[in-house]
Design a protein around this motif. Sequence first.
Motif, PDB file in Angstrom:
ATOM      1  N   LEU A  76       0.826  -1.218   0.000  1.00  0.00           N
ATOM      2  CA  LEU A  76       0.000   0.000   0.000  1.00  0.00           C
ATOM      3  C   LEU A  76       0.857   1.263   0.000  1.00  0.00           C
ATOM      4  N   VAL A  77       1.923   1.282   0.777  1.00  0.00           N
ATOM      5  CA  VAL A  77       2.810   2.456   0.803  1.00  0.00           C
ATOM      6  C   VAL A  77       3.437   2.672  -0.557  1.00  0.00           C
ATOM      7  N   ARG A  78       3.857   1.615  -1.193  1.00  0.00           N
ATOM      8  CA  ARG A  78       4.479   1.753  -2.517  1.00  0.00           C
ATOM      9  C   ARG A  78       3.473   2.250  -3.542  1.00  0.00           C
ATOM     10  N   ARG A  79       2.238   1.753  -3.489  1.00  0.00           N
ATOM     11  CA  ARG A  79       1.216   2.220  -4.444  1.00  0.00           C
ATOM     12  C   ARG A  79       0.923   3.701  -4.239  1.00  0.00           C
ATOM     13  N   ALA A  80       0.810   4.125  -2.992  1.00  0.00           N
ATOM     14  CA  ALA A  80       0.544   5.544  -2.722  1.00  0.00           C
ATOM     15  C   ALA A  80       1.676   6.423  -3.236  1.00  0.00           C
ATOM     16  N   ARG A  81       2.883   5.972  -3.066  1.00  0.00           N
ATOM     17  CA  ARG A  81       4.029   6.751  -3.536  1.00  0.00           C
ATOM     18  C   ARG A  81       4.023   6.844  -5.060  1.00  0.00           C
ATOM     19  N   ARG A  82       3.714   5.739  -5.716  1.00  0.00           N
ATOM     20  CA  ARG A  82       3.678   5.757  -7.196  1.00  0.00           C
ATOM     21  C   ARG A  82       2.549   6.656  -7.715  1.00  0.00           C
ATOM     22  N   ARG A  83       1.385   6.644  -7.053  1.00  0.00           N
ATOM     23  CA  ARG A  83       0.267   7.478  -7.483  1.00  0.00           C
ATOM     24  C   ARG A  83       0.631   8.955  -7.359  1.00  0.00           C
ATOM     25  N   ARG A  84       1.287   9.313  -6.295  1.00  0.00           N
ATOM     26  CA  ARG A  84       1.698  10.707  -6.096  1.00  0.00           C
ATOM     27  C   ARG A  84       2.697  11.141  -7.158  1.00  0.00           C
ATOM     28  N   GLU A  85       3.650  10.281  -7.452  1.00  0.00           N
ATOM     29  CA  GLU A  85       4.644  10.605  -8.467  1.00  0.00           C
ATOM     30  C   GLU A  85       3.978  10.774  -9.832  1.00  0.00           C
ATOM     31  N   HIS A  86       2.953   9.963 -10.147  1.00  0.00           N
ATOM     32  CA  HIS A  86       2.245  10.046 -11.416  1.00  0.00           C
ATOM     33  C   HIS A  86       1.511  11.384 -11.542  1.00  0.00           C
ATOM     34  N   VAL A  87       0.867  11.846 -10.461  1.00  0.00           N
ATOM     35  CA  VAL A  87       0.152  13.134 -10.475  1.00  0.00           C
ATOM     36  C   VAL A  87       1.125  14.278 -10.709  1.00  0.00           C
ATOM     37  N   MET A  88       2.278  14.238 -10.113  1.00  0.00           N
ATOM     38  CA  MET A  88       3.281  15.289 -10.261  1.00  0.00           C
ATOM     39  C   MET A  88       3.775  15.375 -11.700  1.00  0.00           C
ATOM     40  N   ILE A  89       3.891  14.245 -12.335  1.00  0.00           N
ATOM     41  CA  ILE A  89       4.370  14.249 -13.730  1.00  0.00           C
ATOM     42  C   ILE A  89       3.318  14.865 -14.649  1.00  0.00           C
ATOM     43  N   GLU A  90       2.016  14.567 -14.451  1.00  0.00           N
ATOM     44  CA  GLU A  90       0.964  15.062 -15.325  1.00  0.00           C
ATOM     45  C   GLU A  90       0.653  16.539 -15.078  1.00  0.00           C
TER      46      GLU A  90
END
Length: 425
Positions: free
Chosen positions: A399-413
């Motif tokens: 869950l921690v890894r998924r949350a981190r990846r989702r945040r990184e994806h939003v920052m890129i877009e």
Amino acid sequence: MLTTRVVVRGLAGLLAAMAVLVPSAPPASADQVRGSQSRVLRTLGVDAAWRVTRGAGVVVAVLDSGVDPRHHDLAGSVVTGPDLTRGANPRGVRPGRLHGTYMASLIAGHGHGPGRADGVIGVAPAARILSVRVILEDDEPGFRHFNSEARFENVVARGIRYAVDKGADVINMSISKDRPTRQERAAIRYAISKGVVLVAAAGNDGAGKADGPYSYPASLPGVISVAAADRALHKASFSNRNSLVLVAAPGVDVFGAGPGDQYWVGRGTSQATALVSGVAALIKAKYPRMTPALVAQALTSSARRRTARGYDPGMGFGVVNAARALAEAARLAGYRHTASGAGVQDPDLPIAAGGADGRPQLAPVQVVARDTGLVTMYGAVALGAAGCSAGCLVVLIVLVRRARRRREHVMIENPQADRRRRAPT
């Protein structure tokens, strides 16, 4: 060839076949006796050991058939203790003392003549012998009576206690029997508690047997059990083979003294035992406070002719070597292998339940019965809990890894949104 067999009550005989070398005075020349000893002495490494000590100040008790104190190779070195077999022989019969004299000479014979270059020299020639008669030889008229009378059953135990109380440092028991008595067990505990080294013969019943019988007192805890090696330093055919054999020593064609200034040659674990007692005497002379357990360790860890596995039931840890044993004892001398404090066994306290003598007994052993079904259930619960904990940890990491990846994806877009969110007001 004369076969000598000495037995204590219950003994399964031990003593060796012995041939007369010199039947009477005059004594044999140095070439006949001392030269004949050279092989055994060389095997034991005594020349190098004697540069460290010759056994002065040590008392070796010989529990046997008696020692001739007038033999010119033992004169001045023997103190005669009690005859605990008194009453077995008819009145007026003098003990033969052949076997005991033989063993004493292997331990502390000092030779005679100019420079004491003639006759038998023992492993510890400066040691003193305390002779305690606890067995009869089989040609004595009271032999059968001695082995059938209950009053003689505990002469070995009495001999051990007498020797300890008289200051013995080492007790040699070139004797063997098929079962021990309760009193012997207690006497051995007493001796060990006083720092006395006990050495006994493994027995001569091993011929044609893959595993020979256990002999006593050699097989009792704390006693150094000695096997016999042949001239090639392999197990002698007659020597017992069992898991309590500790070390070995030469036991074939061993020259020694007999009563009346005679000399004998023979074979047996008796002779091997006396030689090991001599080495133990050298160790105790150099390190008088060394405990029996550490003396045994010095003997075993320095032995030669070990097998590839390090231990063999026929030869124990190998053939003793006096020089190497002294060197090992020097390394161990700083240690004290003793126990003290609450719970230490009183050496005078019998292990078995009883108390007819009114003395306190050991508390009964507390046996805890465990329910194997409960143990299995508790084990399963513990494993299940451990599994759940591991599973929860894995889920949390995911869950921690998924949350981190989702945040990184939003920052890129939408990087501007992030800058606005971070801009100062």
